[in-house]
Design a protein around this motif. Structure first.
Motif, mmCIF file in Angstrom:
data_model
loop_
_atom_site.group_PDB
_atom_site.id
_atom_site.type_symbol
_atom_site.label_atom_id
_atom_site.label_comp_id
_atom_site.label_asym_id
_atom_site.label_seq_id
_atom_site.Cartn_x
_atom_site.Cartn_y
_atom_site.Cartn_z
ATOM 1 N N GLN A 90 -21.863 -35.476 -47.798
ATOM 2 C CA GLN A 90 -20.731 -35.836 -46.961
ATOM 3 C C GLN A 90 -20.103 -37.106 -47.493
ATOM 4 O O GLN A 90 -20.785 -38.102 -47.700
ATOM 5 N N GLY A 91 -18.824 -37.041 -47.719
ATOM 6 C CA GLY A 91 -18.096 -38.220 -48.143
ATOM 7 C C GLY A 91 -17.463 -38.892 -46.943
ATOM 8 O O GLY A 91 -17.818 -38.636 -45.797
ATOM 9 N N LYS A 92 -16.499 -39.739 -47.206
ATOM 10 C CA LYS A 92 -15.802 -40.423 -46.112
ATOM 11 C C LYS A 92 -15.013 -39.432 -45.255
ATOM 12 O O LYS A 92 -14.868 -39.610 -44.061
ATOM 13 N N GLY A 93 -14.510 -38.380 -45.888
ATOM 14 C CA GLY A 93 -13.724 -37.395 -45.160
ATOM 15 C C GLY A 93 -14.534 -36.217 -44.675
ATOM 16 O O GLY A 93 -13.990 -35.250 -44.182
ATOM 17 N N GLY A 94 -15.818 -36.219 -44.857
ATOM 18 C CA GLY A 94 -16.649 -35.108 -44.405
ATOM 19 C C GLY A 94 -17.173 -34.274 -45.556
ATOM 20 O O GLY A 94 -18.300 -33.834 -45.531
#
Length: 90
Positions: A25-29
């Motif tokens: 999962q990154g900052k945007g999901g």
């Protein structure tokens, strides 16, 4: 034979590394949320980050090791050709 084995390992590690990075999962999901948050359910809330981060580091290290090994093995043939060429010139 060793070179063929390293090529196979290299390709599998490359594909696995791509999969592991996409599951994080990154900052945007990221892709982890695209699967309905299945990775969070399997690994727990915070455990997924640590597990996937370590798995990514291990895969990256194996990928770099196979890359350097394949580069060394391919350059070994060049060194042999240069030695043969030098012997013929003398």
């Amino acid at each position: 034979m060793l070179q063929t084995f390293l090529h196979i390992v290299h390709v599998f590690v490359c594909l696995f590394l791509i999969l592991v990075v996409l599951l994080q999962q990154g900052k945007g999901g990221g892709m982890g949320s695209a699967f309905g948050g299945a990775s969070a359910q399997v690994f727990g809330g915070r455990g997924a980050g640590n597990f996937l981060t370590r798995l990514t580091a291990i895969c990256a290290a194996v990928f770099m090791a196979t890359s350097m090994s394949l580069a060394y093995l391919s350059s070994a043939g060049d060194r042999e050709l240069r030695e043969i060429e030098n012997r013929q010139d003398q």
